[in-house]
Motif scaffolding. Structure first.
Motif: not given
Length: 458
Positions: A1-11, A102-107, A151-153, A175-180
């Motif tokens: 099954x494919x997944x939906x992964x998000x990366x939230x990265x603090x600016x 890391x201190x400023x990122x979460x999947x 909504x999340x952001x 997801x990382x590339x997308x956040x960039x």
DNA sequence: TCTGGGGTCCTAGGACCC
DNA sequence: TCTGGGGTCCTAGGACCC
């Protein structure tokens, strides 16, 4: 099954933390410095716009920063750590699967939100063109996903004061590339998020992504790849995975496959930590053993404290000392030595004595030492080690009574220090004066973790 | 002098990440 | 003059075993 992964990265995370409690700095350029006020480790968008590079030594930009009204801060990791905790806590309302990277990122694994009541996944469809790679996600899922990301952001910034960007894709690397992409295009699109799902969308985005920006491809590899005219993420994704494995290693092969949409770095149960290091550069070089013993004893004590706080023990210890790697004129020395404990431990007296023994074996005079570090090796869960330890014969080098006494001593010290402030109680070997590495001239208050530093509204 | 064919484990060094 | 700190993973090569 494919997944939906998000990366939230603090600016500009550290810089953003500093600004939360100083609205008067909202639009000013701000930089945060590393230990010893050495290098720039974070820049607000305004500071980036001024062209201040990441990692630049502070002394090189000092007068420029002054002339441009740049706010300069020393690193305040107590504040950042607490703000990070708040961000993570906020994120966990959308999914239980939050992997703090890391201190400023979460999947975030958001797959579960897209399984309907009948258990059918409404996520990514297989590409009808070839069964192996991914096609697009259904239109409705996509719209929901965009709403969710918006909504999340929005909520994270509203609740914590920290602006964040979010990238979404079927793998972590995408997801990382997308956040960039989200960060780079925010000004143009007005959105704090980006999606990287369909084949066309990926091809277009990866063609515009320089290879060195890909997660897992660093400076060295980019250089090598450039020799073969591999300059964008798309160039790389089109290589033969087996060749990549032969020419580089399995890690790069995985990165390549992830760019194509194959999940290789899963959100797995977190592995226990394997090592723990405390190291610092000194404000002034140290050339004699007696003086060097103090910082090393301090690092060793700090290592022991951290081990206990995390409820883990170390099977071994490494001590490293080094001269400056910038000064070419003075003799260089960069050495390390390691030893095993007779039993895994987190007791300060034992760690201290081994650290000093290693240091004495390592030391050679005639050098200006500028850095030292102490690393706990092969760390494991305390309870587990305890249960294992009882299986063995008593340890002649450190009898059980001594171990028990040390354990009580350390736990008493930890209690006292947590109540009366760090280093209220310390070992004599650490030295009473600790001037060597407290060189931080512009520290902000610990607004959220110290009652005496609460921000005041007038 | 010539000298097999597997294994495993450990370490150092190099690459990467933030 | 002044240049951060803390992690992970992989590979090659040596030591050792049968």
């Amino acid at each position: 099954m494919s997944r939906i992964i998000g990366l939230v990265d603090c600016d500009s995370f550290f810089a953003s933390c500093e600004k939360v409690f100083r609205p008067d700095w909202a639009n000013r350029p701000l930089v945060v410095l590393s230990n010893n006020d050495g290098c720039v480790v974070a820049r607000s968008p305004e500071a980036k716009a001024l062209g201040i590079p990441m990692g630049e030594p502070y002394f090189k930009i000092k007068s420029f920063a002054n002339s441009r009204g740049v706010v300069v801060r020393s690193g305040n990791y107590e504040l950042y750590g607490d703000m990070s905790r708040r961000v993570i806590q906020t994120l966990s309302q959308w999914t239980p699967s939050v992997d703090v990277y890391s201190i400023d990122e979460a999947f975030l694994d958001l797959t579960g939100r897209f399984v309907d009541s009948k258990g059918n996944f409404r996520g990514i469809e297989d590409d009808p063109m070839d069964g192996k790679s991914l096609g697009d996600i259904p239109r409705q899922t996509r719209e929901e996903l965009e709403k969710l990301a918006a909504e999340i952001t929005r909520i994270v910034e509203k609740w914590t004061g920290i602006p964040v960007s979010m990238g979404l894709g079927p793998t972590r690397t995408l997801a990382k590339a997308a956040s960039r992409i989200a960060k780079d295009s925010a000004a143009a699109t007005g959105k704090k998020y980006a999606l990287l799902f369909s084949r066309r969308e990926r091809a277009q985005a990866l063609a515009n992504l320089p290879i060195e920006k890909v997660w897992g491809i660093g400076r060295r590899l980019s250089k090598t790849l450039a020799l073969g005219k591999i300059e964008t993420a798309l160039d790389f994704a089109r290589l033969d995975p087996r060749r990549v494995r032969e020419d580089f290693s399995i890690v790069q092969e995985k990165t390549l496959r992830e760019l194509r949409g194959e999940l290789m770095f899963d959100v797995s149960t977190p592995e226990p930590q394997k090592s723990l290091r405390v190291s610092r550069s000194f404000a002034d070089p140290i050339s004699n053993l007696e003086e060097l013993e103090k910082p090393v004893a301090n690092f060793a004590a700090k290592v022991a404290e951290k081990l206990r706080a995390r409820k883990i023990v170390a099977a071994g210890l490494q001590v490293a000392i080094a001269t400056s790697h910038f000064n070419e004129k003075v003799p260089r020395r960069n050495v390390a030595a390691a030893a095993n404990f007779s039993k895994p431990t987190n007791s300060t007296p034992e760690i201290l004595s081994v650290a000093l023994r290693l240091l004495r074996g390592l030391f050679a005079s005639g050098y200006d030492y500028k850095r030292a570090g102490v690393t706990a090796l092969a760390t494991t869960d305390e309870e587990f080690a305890r249960s294992q330890g009882y299986l063995f014969e008593p340890d002649p080098t450190r009898p059980q009574e001594i171990r028990e006494r040390d354990r009580k001593l350390c736990s008493a010290m930890d209690k006292i220090n947590s109540g009366f402030g760090r280093d209220a109680l310390f070992f004599a070997a650490q030295g009473a004066a600790k001037p060597q590495f407290a060189n931080a001239s512009f520290v902000s208050p610990c607004y959220t973790t110290d009652w005496n530093s609460l921000p005041v509204a007038r």
